[in-house]
Design a protein around this motif. Sequence first.
Motif, short mmCIF file in Angstrom:
data_model
loop_
_atom_site.label_atom_id
_atom_site.label_comp_id
_atom_site.label_asym_id
_atom_site.label_seq_id
_atom_site.Cartn_x
_atom_site.Cartn_y
_atom_site.Cartn_z
N ALA A 99 0.83 -1.21 0.00
CA ALA A 99 0.00 0.00 0.00
C ALA A 99 0.87 1.26 0.00
O ALA A 99 0.52 2.26 -0.65
CB ALA A 99 -0.93 -0.01 1.21
N CYS A 100 2.00 1.22 0.70
CA CYS A 100 2.94 2.35 0.68
C CYS A 100 3.53 2.53 -0.72
O CYS A 100 3.66 3.66 -1.21
CB CYS A 100 4.07 2.12 1.68
N LEU A 101 3.88 1.42 -1.34
CA LEU A 101 4.45 1.47 -2.69
C LEU A 101 3.44 2.02 -3.69
O LEU A 101 3.79 2.77 -4.61
CB LEU A 101 4.90 0.07 -3.11
N ASN A 102 2.17 1.67 -3.51
CA ASN A 102 1.13 2.22 -4.38
C ASN A 102 1.10 3.74 -4.32
O ASN A 102 0.99 4.42 -5.35
CB ASN A 102 -0.25 1.69 -3.98
N LYS A 103 1.21 4.29 -3.11
CA LYS A 103 1.21 5.74 -2.94
C LYS A 103 2.43 6.38 -3.60
O LYS A 103 2.35 7.49 -4.14
CB LYS A 103 1.20 6.10 -1.45
N GLY A 104 3.56 5.70 -3.52
CA GLY A 104 4.78 6.27 -4.08
C GLY A 104 4.84 6.19 -5.60
O GLY A 104 5.24 7.14 -6.27
N PRO A 119 -1.08 -3.75 -7.63
CA PRO A 119 -0.88 -5.20 -7.76
C PRO A 119 -2.05 -5.96 -7.14
O PRO A 119 -2.87 -5.38 -6.41
CB PRO A 119 0.41 -5.46 -6.99
N GLY A 120 -2.09 -7.25 -7.41
CA GLY A 120 -3.07 -8.10 -6.74
C GLY A 120 -2.60 -8.40 -5.32
O GLY A 120 -1.81 -7.64 -4.74
N HIS A 178 11.32 -4.81 -4.72
CA HIS A 178 11.88 -5.37 -5.96
C HIS A 178 10.77 -6.01 -6.80
O HIS A 178 10.68 -5.76 -8.01
CB HIS A 178 12.95 -6.41 -5.63
N GLU A 179 9.94 -6.84 -6.17
CA GLU A 179 8.85 -7.47 -6.92
C GLU A 179 7.88 -6.41 -7.45
O GLU A 179 7.33 -6.54 -8.56
CB GLU A 179 8.11 -8.50 -6.06
N TYR A 180 7.69 -5.36 -6.69
CA TYR A 180 6.85 -4.25 -7.15
C TYR A 180 7.49 -3.58 -8.36
O TYR A 180 6.78 -3.08 -9.24
CB TYR A 180 6.65 -3.24 -6.02
N GLY A 181 8.82 -3.57 -8.42
CA GLY A 181 9.50 -3.04 -9.59
C GLY A 181 9.10 -3.76 -10.86
O GLY A 181 8.94 -3.16 -11.93
N HIS A 182 8.88 -5.08 -10.76
CA HIS A 182 8.39 -5.84 -11.91
C HIS A 182 6.95 -5.43 -12.25
O HIS A 182 6.57 -5.43 -13.43
CB HIS A 182 8.46 -7.34 -11.63
#
Length: 286
Positions: A99-104, A119-120, A178-182
């Motif tokens: 959720a933090c990564l989504n905001k960023g 992401p799912g 890292h996985e979010y980077g994909h």
Amino acid sequence: MKIPKRLAVAAALCVLFVSACTEGPPHVAVPTPTVAPTTAPPRTPVAREVGEPAPIKDEFLLYNPLYRAGQVTAVNCSLPTAKLSNQQAMIRYATAFVACLNKGWGPIVTRAGFDFVPPGAVYPSPPGTKTACGPMEKGYYGLYCYSNRGIYFNWPEYVVPGATQEDTAASVQWLIAHEYGHHVQWLTGIADQYDDRYSEADGGAQKVEENRSEMQAHCFAAAFFGANQKTFRIRGERLSHYGHPGYDRGAADSINFDHWLRQAFKARGPSGCNTWAAPASSVTGV
């Protein structure tokens, strides 16, 4: 009808000196014909075929708008504080970090002109677990699956006896980033063109393409942490490692890794993450 100037003057004199104007035949005004302006006949438009511009090879890999979209957003978010010692705590923590990564990442992906889709789910995936992209192999810490946008997390690998809560949390953060980077690669068209490149390559060339993809995902993770040093209290050794805990900067194969992480961490964005335009020798060491 407008009277010509010279006739108007004569008419005025006849009013003043009537006798002077009584001799001779009366003046008859002759209308001046109106001449229509001459125009060229309209030209018949000539149809011309306009060809579609030729597609740019590897456009989303080499010239992606994401590279010019600025910095990742600095976020304000909180994470669970429960001890990271079991599956429930690990998955809950990883999900909150997504959720933090989504905001960023959401704002910068949108600025680059792409639709942002989060992401799912984060799935607990010890080795042997079936995922939407095949089984979780032994030695994998996690994986991202394009088909369902799922992040699969081999959480038992992160239950390390004697590890502090801070160290464990930092390691989980890095894996998920890292996985979010994909996922960012999937959102911005990079993943599709990587698949094309990979399928067209063979032998060692496929390994180079894989290295480019993995190094870019690392680079995207470092960009997020660079923009969020304060939020996640990145300091000390972790700061000197650009947000990545535990890697050995002195190892021979970490030179490239160190370069890409440093570049992204300082830029706080993906401007320095175009691994697809770099020499093959610069993306080893992932």
